[in-house]
Structure formats: structure tokens, C-alpha cells
Design an enzyme around this catalytic site. Structure first.
Site, PDB file in Angstrom:
ATOM      1  N   ASP A  45      -5.039 -11.419   5.469  1.00 36.89           N
ATOM      2  CA  ASP A  45      -6.259 -11.281   6.654  1.00 36.89           C
ATOM      3  C   ASP A  45      -7.468 -11.350   5.421  1.00 36.89           C
ATOM      4  OD1 ASP A  45      -6.077  -9.372   5.894  1.00 36.89           O
ATOM      5  OD2 ASP A  45      -6.476  -7.973   7.535  1.00 36.89           O
ATOM      6  N   ASP A  84       0.003 -10.868   6.790  1.00 35.05           N
ATOM      7  CA  ASP A  84      -0.848  -9.844   6.488  1.00 35.05           C
ATOM      8  C   ASP A  84      -0.912  -9.828   8.607  1.00 35.05           C
ATOM      9  OD1 ASP A  84      -1.954  -7.889   5.110  1.00 35.05           O
ATOM     10  OD2 ASP A  84      -4.118  -9.214   4.777  1.00 35.05           O
ATOM     11  N   GLU A 116      -2.314  -1.991   7.002  1.00 37.04           N
ATOM     12  CA  GLU A 116      -2.791  -1.068   6.672  1.00 37.04           C
ATOM     13  C   GLU A 116      -1.953  -0.212   6.779  1.00 37.04           C
ATOM     14  OE1 GLU A 116      -6.730  -2.387   6.208  1.00 37.04           O
ATOM     15  OE2 GLU A 116      -6.041  -4.375   4.829  1.00 37.04           O
ATOM     16  N   GLU A 183      -5.095  -0.504  -2.631  1.00 35.33           N
ATOM     17  CA  GLU A 183      -6.177  -1.386  -3.268  1.00 35.33           C
ATOM     18  C   GLU A 183      -7.166  -0.426  -4.116  1.00 35.33           C
ATOM     19  OE1 GLU A 183      -7.045  -4.640  -0.913  1.00 35.33           O
ATOM     20  OE2 GLU A 183      -9.030  -4.675  -1.604  1.00 35.33           O
TER      21      GLU A 183
END
Ligand code: KIV
Length: 281
Positions: A45, A84, A116, A183
Site C-alpha cells: 500500500d 497489501d 499489519e 520493519e
């Protein structure tokens, strides 16, 4: 090049080889990525910034993701494509999460979806995996939570937040995620998480080289970002931005000087009599 699947990717990790992933959002870049034999494409995204000019991933919609995923999967036969799930496409309720994950697979042609979050996403991940949708998790600096984090900051720096990340990783692995993107977390924490996982493998971005694989945003790694901004975690493997601007200058110069198009770049002239006749008319 053989087709990448969940099984071949896991096998590569088990053999001690690293998994490679880059983002791609369009047909041309996806075809080049496949030609290079990169294992996985992430239709991230991040396309909200790189392709659409937003200043975060938050405005990206399901329709945006389906459109770009379809562009990518038209170019790929062997590369494993992960799409995503955009902000608020999986947080509301299980039925909506499942329907949206299904769209990325059915309409987009993706082989897996990424979302996420840790413990709070366990129910969604379990439901998707039960429906036959492979899931990639994403922990650490999860860009959809940038407002909650108060900016783009390294995560897991205290004992409590590091412990939470380990618990999140174990929880989403237990829910069935086959891969987890880490990340912007300290390298030794990413290594520890990678060691603790038993069935899922890790892909790092700003998480050191102890992960099972790496991912970078394609415009960052190819040096295509406007203004030359380069986050610490990025290595530029090319300077395509400069090359492209130089090519546009050369194109402009060649047009102004009359050098382009040359005879070799033009189609055969009509007979002179035809032109004369047209002039006379
Ligand atoms: O959207 C994206 O590009 C990502 C990567 C930064 C991992 O999620």
C-alpha cells in the site's frame, strides 16, 4: 525459473538461502522483477505514496489495491505476489476482512495477502488461513499506524515493546501466517524473532541481516525517489531517477535541434507527384 509457492519459499529458507522481495505496482516493473528472478513481489500500500502521491498509506482503497495487483499479476508467472490489505479493510469485522482478502485473490490474482498488526489481528488471520488464503504478517513500524506511533520511528527499543513484538510474532505465526515482515526494528531483536519462529519465516526492511529475507520499496532501491531523500535502511542499487531525467533532457535537445526523428525513425515518403498534387489542390 520455477514457480514460487508457499512451499518453495519455505524450502529455500530451510536450505539456508535468503528470500528476495521487492515492491511493484505496475505491469512493466513486475515483468522486470520476474525477469530478474526475484522470489516475491509485494504490491504494497506504499503505492499510495509512490504511485498516487499521497503523504501516507492511509487513503489507499481496496479498489486501488485490486487495480494495481491485477496490473502486477498480468506480468507474473513465477514470482509469488503478495497484496497489501489497505487501512480499514480488515480492522472492522471478520466478514469484511475475509471478503476484502478474497477480492485481492479473486480479482487481483494475488497468491497471498499482507496485513499489519500482531495479537489484535489473530482472528482475521485465522479466518483467512481457514479460507485457504495464505497470510503475511507485518510488525514493527507498521505504516498504517503512523498516527498512533507519532511518526516513522524505530519500534521495539524498550524491553516492554520488544517483548510485545516477540509475542505478536508468535501469536500471528500460531494463527497461521506463513511469513512475517519486520520493519524498522533493532537487528538483534529481528534475529531473535526469526530464531523463535518455527513455521513462519521473516522478511526484513530496516531489520538487519538476521532475517530470512529482505524487502525494499522498488523506487527507493532503484534511486527513483524525487528530491533524493534516502531513509537509513535503504541501499540504492541504481540511480534510475538521474538516468531518466538525463534521457528526458536528451530527448528535448534532440527534438529542438531537429535531430529527432531522423530518416531511420520515419516512414517512407510518398512519391513527390502525390505531394505536388495535394499541394495543387
Ligand atoms: O507497503 C509496503 O511497501 C510495505 C513494505 C514497506 C514492507 O509494506
Amino acid at each position: 525459473m520455477a514457480k514460487n509457492t508457499v512451499l518453495t519459499l519455505k524450502q529455500k529458507v530451510d536450505e539456508g538461502r535468503k528470500v528476495t522481495m521487492v515492491t511493484s505496482y505496475d505491469y512493466t516493473m513486475a515483468a522486470l522483477t520476474e525477469a530478474a528472478g526475484i522470489d516475491m513481489i509485494l504490491v504494497g500500500d506504499s503505492l499510495g505514496m509512490t504511485m498516487m502521491g499521497y503523504d501516507s498509506t492511509l487513503p489507499v482503497t481496496m479498489d486501488d489495491m485490486v487495480h494495481h495487483t491485477r496490473c502486477v499479476t498480468r506480468a507474473t508467472d513465477n514470482t509469488f505476489v503478495v497484496a497489501d490489505m489497505p487501512f480499514m479493510s480488515y480492522q472492522q469485522d471478520l466478514a469484511t476482512a475475509l471478503e476484502n482478502a478474497g477480492r485481492l485473490m479473486k480479482e487481483g490474482g494475488a497468491q497471498a495477502v499482507k496485513l499489519e498488526g500482531g495479537v489484535r489481528c489473530v482472528e482475521q488471520i485465522r479466518a483467512m488461513v481457514e479460507a485457504g488464503i495464505p497470510v503475511v504478517g507485518h510488525l514493527g513500524l507498521t505504516p498504517q499506524s503512523v498516527n498512533a506511533f507519532g511518526g516513522f520511528k524505530v519500534q521495539g527499543r524498550s524491553v516492554e515493546t520488544a517483548r510485545q513484538l516477540v509475542e505478536d510474532a508468535l501469536a500471528i505465526e500460531a494463527a497461521g501466517a506463513f511469513c512475517i515482515v519486520l520493519e524498522c526494528v533493532p537487528s538483534n531483536l529481528a534475529t531473535l524473532i526469526t530464531e523463535r519462529l518455527t513455521s513462519a519465516f521473516t522478511i526484513g526492511i530496516g531489520a538487519g541481516n538476521g532475517c530470512d529475507g529482505q524487502v525494499l520499496v522498488v523506487q527507493d532501491m532503484l534511486g527513483m525517489t524525487a528530491g533524493g531523500f534516502k531513509p537509513k535502511m535503504v541501499r540504492r542499487f541504481a540511480s534510475l531517477g538521474e538516468t531518466i531525467v538525463d534521457a528526458f533532457h536528451a530527448y528535448d535537445d534532440a527534438i529542438q535541434s531537429g535531430d529527432f526523428p531522423a530518416a531511420a525513425e520515419s516512414y517512407k515518403d510518398l512519391d513527390a507527384e502525390v505531394i505536388d498534387q495535394l499541394r495543387a489542390e
